[in-house]
Structures are given as C-alpha cells and as structure tokens.
Design an enzyme around this catalytic site. Structure first.
Site: not given
Length: 610
Positions: A284, A200, A326
């Site tokens: 991801n 992230e 995700d």
C-alpha cells in the site's frame, strides 16, 4: 495427468537439470535448488517450487485414504504468537522456524526429530513495537547447503545447514525508521532476493539482491521515486504493453510524498528460469488517508517482473492505482502454463487483496482476466478490459465506497473487502491434475474513516480508523475456501468457514487439497468437488502453510499451529480494544472462544499396515 507426465511438465516449465543438462542452457538458475524442487520427497521452498504452486506429486495419501490420517509426531517451538510459513525438509533434516525471536531448529528425521542444532538470534526486542500485524515470520530459504534467515530486525543471516554456524550476515533496513521483516527470501542463481516491511510507518519499499557468496549487495530497486533508483528503463519497461515513460513514479505523487510512500515488499517472490524473471508485488501507499497523496501513487500496489541479475524491470501492472482501502498488492504470483481461447499461454495468476483474481501473460504483462473471486466485493464494479479505453486495466470505483470521495473524517461504511483483503499473504495452491487454483480467502467487510496524520520516522503513519465484520447477507462466517478457474475467472466451488482461512493451502497428486483454519483444524478436501474428507483439531489456530515430504518410503503432512497474524492479533498480543490491530481485534473477537495461543508443529501420516 500421470505422475510421469507431471514430472515432464515440471521439467519442461522449470528447466530442471536432468543428467547434468538444463533444457534452457547452462545455469539459468540455481541448479542445486532446481534439482531439489523436482524431488517430491523433499520440501525445499516455502512455496514448494519457483513457480509458487505449492503442489506435491506425492500420492500415498489420497482422496480414498486421507480419512485415516493420524498424528505421527509433534514438536513444540517454545514460542507463542503467530506461526506463519512452513518447515523445510532437505534430505533427512527438517528445518523449523519461529516468529520473533526467529529461532531456527534443525531436526533429525532419522532420530525421532532430535534437535541437531538450534540458532537463536540476538535481536533488540524493541523491534516488536514497530511490527505492524504480529511478530510473524514466513520461513526459511535454502540453497547449496545454506539456510537463509531474514530476521524481524532486517538482518539477513546465512547459516551453514549442517552446523547452524553463521557464514555471513548483512543488515537490510533500519527498525528505527519502521523497517522490519516478516517474509521469506528467494535464492535465484548466485543471488538471494530480499524484501522489506513497514508500509504503516512510511517506509519507502524496495527489493534487494545480495550475493550468496558473501552477502554483498548486488542491486536494490525501489518501488517509488526516480527511474534510476527504481531500476527501470523508461522506454523498455512496460505497463500493459506500453513504455512507462520517464519519471512515471515522480509524476504520480504530490511533491516529495514518494519518499515516505510505502510500496513495501513483504510478500512472496516467484521465478521463471526460462524467462529469467523474478515476480513480486508492492504494498500500500503511505498514508492510509488518500487525500494526503493525490495521484496514482506509482508504483505501489504493483506486480513487478525484474531481471534477477541486474534488477532492471521488464514490466509493471498496477492493480489498485491510488489505493484508498489498504489493499496491499503483495500476494504471491503463481506461474502456470494453461490454454486461454485455445492458445497455450505462459500465465501469471494473482489473487489480490482488492478481491480481483488476475491472469496475465507473465512474459509481457498483458492483462487477460480480471474477475472478482468473492461475490461480496463491492468497492469496484469491474476492471476495464478494453485496450482502447483510457481506463484500460483500472478498477472502476464505486463512489459510495470511495474513502477519498467521501472525504477526511467521514466514516465510509459497508466496504467489501476489508483492509486485510479478500485474501492476504496466505498462499494459494494449484493442481495440474484439475487445472484449478485453491484459494484461502477472507469474507470480511469494513468501515473506514481516514484522518490527517503527520510523518515522524519510526512512528505509525496510518491515518485511518477501521472496523471489520463478516460480509453481510451471506453465510455468517468470515472466510471461504474456493476452487478457481483462472482461464475464465470464475469460482468452481466454495466452502464457507467460520473465520478467515489464514493458512496456506497445498494440493497433491492424491487429488486432495489441505488447508488450516483459525480455530486450529487441519482439513483435507476433495480437489474435484470440495467435499471434506478429513479434519483434525491442532492445539492452536493455524496460520501456517501446509507442506508434505516423504521419509523412508512414507508420506507425511506437516503444519505449524500458533494463532496470530493480522486476523489473530487480538489473541497474539492480548489486545481488547475493538479498533486495535487496525480494526481486526473487534472483527475477530469471537476467535478466543475457539482457540488459544500456541506454537507447535504437528506431523501426520497414515497408520502402518498390519
């Protein structure tokens, strides 16, 4: 399968050393760890053994008497927030870890759990601010008298298991760039295999092997980028039986997006000593806005099989090309031998975040089964299983739930599963006695609105707003605990749960399966039928993984409680905005009505005979 037959099964599959002779030749794996994993009295790996099946041959506690379990003793870790992973037991010592600041305790099982030593790392608390989904840590690793601690700040520390003294340490990443650690490591032969977190934050994922002797780097394999940096051979590394070809990753990204492309490796590692392959998954792609990264985004969302000596990849399989939801591909890969279509196969079984349960040949990467393990899954209709098709092995996406097709700044609603997947990192277990996998799952859907975002090193690089909620038109809860047949790809039985089952499960030769719930219950169910046989409410929600050991002839069950993780981030971090925690705070708001923060190990046993 009898206990002696089970030992033979493990020996034949895992190459355990018996009378000093390995079935597969000299020292194909860490001989000491192989011998320990074959001793059910100890629990020496987070996933139970190299195959990752979290199964124990201990059978004193069984389906007939588990109802009589009592608390034998407890231990407070002194730390709040999410307690994932499990203790290790080596000989007469139990090793317990905590979330940040990653304290390690050595407890004397011969002296009522007296603390033999403790190790408290000195870490910059600013690392907490760049940890995505709570300050969790999934546990210690052990080999040859050494404990391996991979701290939140990415420092890998080798500790003397007897004294707690530091033998060596090495830094694996840079928190200033968003690189952190939440996962355990895996010792294999003379190396320790290490991943990285931070998808992230635009981190470029990699797996690294350090030499056990001194902590020097042996190799590093990136998830994305040039072939030489990914440690692939374009002609010999395969995907679905065909060579991946030159520049396979570079050609699947626009420009230099691969440099901040995610594919982090914060999940689990397993190892087949006979094939001499390490298996793991990549996460991801970055950003969560799919419009900013056209292409398949290889090799994010991929199961990888690598040579532990060189790091060179044998095969890949990308489960969710060009991820739009995700659905990190980091979940554990369980290694079992089972029959498919009457033929004994060496299998790899994976329950992906995307809601599909995959069964592959672990030697070649051949795709054998791909079916939904939660009936709520709707983002794709199926995985194309026709080898002659141009879309072979790819999920067939439903346009209504495609966040890219719907476009930026458009809220796509009713997507199942939510971003935390039909299962996140909470590990599955397998029982050779039933031939079934027991899977802790999330039964959660979401709304997902992607938006354009710019990259700045060390800053969140998400680009989406989420809302989560229970799967509609179902039992009203947010989780199921299921039994799964991986040879046919079907649910055998399913138990509804109020919240996601975020605890790692464990099966035993007593024909029972243990798991924990977010409310804090330790539960035991019949491995054949799913009938609940026992429950006990611990002081806080359970996101830890159940383990077992034997001491002085008596079997014990242990589990860490301490609510947190992605599902419990609202409680763990004191968040109240529904969109915080990447959408989890609102989805799990009711959790605060059932549990509170904690940090405790609870150990259970049967009462002494009169």
């Amino acid at each position: 399968m009898t206990r002696s037959a089970m030992r033979a099964f493990k020996a034949a599959f895992l190459g355990a050393t018996i009378a000093g002779t390995s079935f597969f030749g000299p020292a194909l794996a860490n001989d000491g760890l192989l011998a320990l994993q074959d001793d059910p009295k100890q629990w020496t790996m987070q996933l139970g053994d190299y195959a990752g099946i979290r199964y124990s041959e201990l059978e004193e506690i069984n389906a007939a008497n588990v109802k009589n379990l009592q608390v034998a003793w407890t231990f407070s870790t002194g730390v709040l927030r999410g307690h994932e992973g499990s203790p290790l037991v080596v000989g007469d010592v139990m090793y317990v870890h905590t979330p940040f600041p990653n304290i390690v305790y050595a407890l004397d099982l011969n002296d009522d759990g007296r603390i033999l030593w403790r190790y408290t790392p000195q870490q910059n608390p600013e690392v907490i601010g760049v940890m995505c989904c709570d300050t969790v840590y999934r546990g210690l690793a052990y080999a040859d008298g050494v404990l391996f601690l991979h701290q939140a700040d990415t420092t890998l520390v080798a500790l003397d298991a007897k004294t707690g003294d530091v033998k060596w340490s090495v830094v694996n990443g840079d928190p200033a760039k968003g690189e952190t650690n939440t996962t355990t490591v895996l010792p294999v032969k003379d190396k320790v295999i290490v991943g990285i977190s931070g998808g992230e934050y635009g981190v470029r994922g990699h797996v690294t092997a350090y030499n056990v002797s001194d902590g020097s780097m042996a190799w590093r394999a990136y998830s994305t980028g040039p072939d030489d940096e990914m440690l692939v051979d374009p002609e010999k590394t395969t995907v679905l039986g065909k060579p991946i070809g030159a520049n396979s990753s570079l050609e699947s990204w626009e420009g230099d997006q691969w440099k901040i492309g995610g594919g982090t490796t914060w999940g689990w590692f397993t190892y087949d000593p006979e094939a001499d392959l390490v298996y793991y998954g990549t996460g991801n792609p970055s950003t969560w806005n799919p419009s900013q990264r056209p292409g398949d985004n290889k090799w994010s969302m991929t199961i990888m099989a690598r040579d532990p000596d060189t790091g060179v990849a044998r095969w890949f399989y990308q489960k969710t090309p060009h991820d739009e939801w995700d659905y990190d591909g980091i979940n554990e890969n369980l290694l079992v031998d089972q029959e498919i279509d009457g033929v004994e196969r060496k299998l790899l079984v994976n329950f992906d975040r995307n809601g599909f349960g995959y069964t592959l040949d672990r030697l070649t990467g051949e795709l054998l089964v791909a079916e939904k393990y939660d009936p709520a899954v709707n983002w794709a209709t199926h995985v194309d299983m026709d080898p002659a098709s141009a879309t072979y092995g790819r999920p067939q996406v439903v346009a209504e739930f495609s966040t890219e097709q719907n476009g930026e700044d458009v809220n796509s609603t009713g997507i199942c599963p939510a971003a935390l997947g039909s299962k996140d990192q909470q590990p599955t277990t397998f029982s050779p006695r039933t031939g079934l996998f027991y899977v802790p799952t999330n039964h959660v859907c979401m709304d997902y609105e992607p938006f354009r975002v710019s990259y700045t090193a060390g800053q969140p690089y998400v680009g989406a707003t989420l809302a989560m909620y229970p799967a509609p038109d179902s039992h009203g809860g947010m989780g199921n605990f299921i039994a799964w047949d991986a040879t046919e790809g079907k649910i055998v039985w399913s138990l509804p749960e109020r919240f996601s089952v975020w605890s790692g499960a464990m099966a035993t030769a007593g024909d029972i399966v243990f798991y924990g719930t977010l409310e804090g219950y330790l539960k035991a169910v019949d491995a054949k039928t799913g009938e609940e046989l026992y429950r006990f409410k611990t002081p806080s929600g359970i996101i830890g993984n159940v383990m077992t050991y034997e001491h002085k002839g008596k079997q014990y069950i242990g589990v860490l409680s301490g609510v947190g993780g992605w599902a419990g981030i609202g409680l763990a971090a004191g968040l109240t905005n529904a969109n915080d925690g990447l959408g989890a705070v609102g989805g799990y708001a009711a959790l605060s009505d059932y549990t509170a923060l904690g940090g405790q190990l609870t150990v259970f046993a049967l009462p002494a005979a009169n």
